[in-house]
Design a protein around this motif. Structure first.
Motif, PDB file in Angstrom:
ATOM      1  N   GLN A   1     -12.506  11.782   1.742  1.00 49.49           N
ATOM      2  CA  GLN A   1     -11.257  13.025   1.510  1.00 49.49           C
ATOM      3  C   GLN A   1     -11.243  13.464   0.062  1.00 49.49           C
TER       4      GLN A   1
ATOM      5  N   PRO B   1      -2.899  11.047  -3.301  1.00 51.43           N
ATOM      6  CA  PRO B   1      -1.728  11.497  -2.648  1.00 51.43           C
ATOM      7  C   PRO B   1      -1.585  10.489  -1.385  1.00 51.43           C
ATOM      8  N   LEU B   2      -0.050  10.548  -1.078  1.00 45.74           N
ATOM      9  CA  LEU B   2       0.395   9.514   0.111  1.00 45.74           C
ATOM     10  C   LEU B   2      -0.375   9.700   1.348  1.00 45.74           C
ATOM     11  N   GLY B   3      -0.493  10.915   1.744  1.00 47.22           N
ATOM     12  CA  GLY B   3      -1.164  11.293   2.848  1.00 47.22           C
ATOM     13  C   GLY B   3      -2.602  10.693   3.049  1.00 47.22           C
ATOM     14  N   ALA B   4      -3.347  10.889   1.952  1.00 43.26           N
ATOM     15  CA  ALA B   4      -4.835  10.175   1.983  1.00 43.26           C
ATOM     16  C   ALA B   4      -4.597   8.919   1.963  1.00 43.26           C
ATOM     17  N   THR B   5      -3.696   8.321   1.386  1.00 46.80           N
ATOM     18  CA  THR B   5      -3.619   6.934   1.242  1.00 46.80           C
ATOM     19  C   THR B   5      -3.180   6.130   2.644  1.00 46.80           C
ATOM     20  N   LEU B   6      -2.492   6.904   3.407  1.00 47.46           N
ATOM     21  CA  LEU B   6      -1.882   6.458   4.551  1.00 47.46           C
ATOM     22  C   LEU B   6      -2.866   6.563   5.523  1.00 47.46           C
ATOM     23  N   LEU B   7      -3.678   7.437   5.607  1.00 43.36           N
ATOM     24  CA  LEU B   7      -4.839   7.582   6.527  1.00 43.36           C
ATOM     25  C   LEU B   7      -6.092   6.585   6.069  1.00 43.36           C
TER      26      LEU B   7
ATOM     27  N   ARG C   1       3.789   2.703  -5.513  1.00 42.71           N
ATOM     28  CA  ARG C   1       4.556   4.138  -5.645  1.00 42.71           C
ATOM     29  C   ARG C   1       5.708   3.929  -6.393  1.00 42.71           C
TER      30      ARG C   1
END
Length: 125
Positions: A52, A62-68, A125
């Protein structure tokens, strides 16, 4: 002369049946796979972050990349515990009481790892 009722062959669900013993062995083997799964989960998570575009030098991802990346890595991490739980419970249903130990250990490990990872995400976070 032996009577037909005196012969005892293991039925499909008899205690100690080959299927029940096999499921107990599989449950323990999956439980042993937790250690390699930890290493693999770290590698998969890092690899997905790099895919990513994030490297070790980034302070905040970013949270989205971390969650993925973290979600996939967490699935890799808890898969052996869930498999141990399922095989252990199946062995228990088939009459092998010994299947309860790896089932409980796998379930506790999976739940504990999920809780630890979620708490770590919230705290960071």
């Amino acid at each position: 002369m032996a009577h037909a009722s005196s012969r005892r062959g293991p039925g499909p669900l008899a205690p100690g049946s080959p299927k029940a013993r096999r499921d107990v062995r599989r449950a323990w083997l999956w439980l042993l796979m937790l250690l390699p799964a930890m290493v693999l989960a770290v590698l998969v998570g890092d690899w997905l972050l790099r895919l990513q575009g994030y490297d070790d030098g980034y302070d905040t991802v970013p949270l989205g990349a971390t969650l993925l990346a973290g979600g996939v890595a967490l699935l890799v991490l808890i898969a052996p515990g869930i498999a141990a739980l399922l095989f252990g419970l199946r062995a228990r249903r088939r009459g092998a009481v010994a299947g309860l130990t790896p089932a409980l250990a796998g379930g506790i490990a999976a739940v504990g790892l999920v809780v630890l990872n979620v708490v770590s995400l919230i705290v960071s976070r």
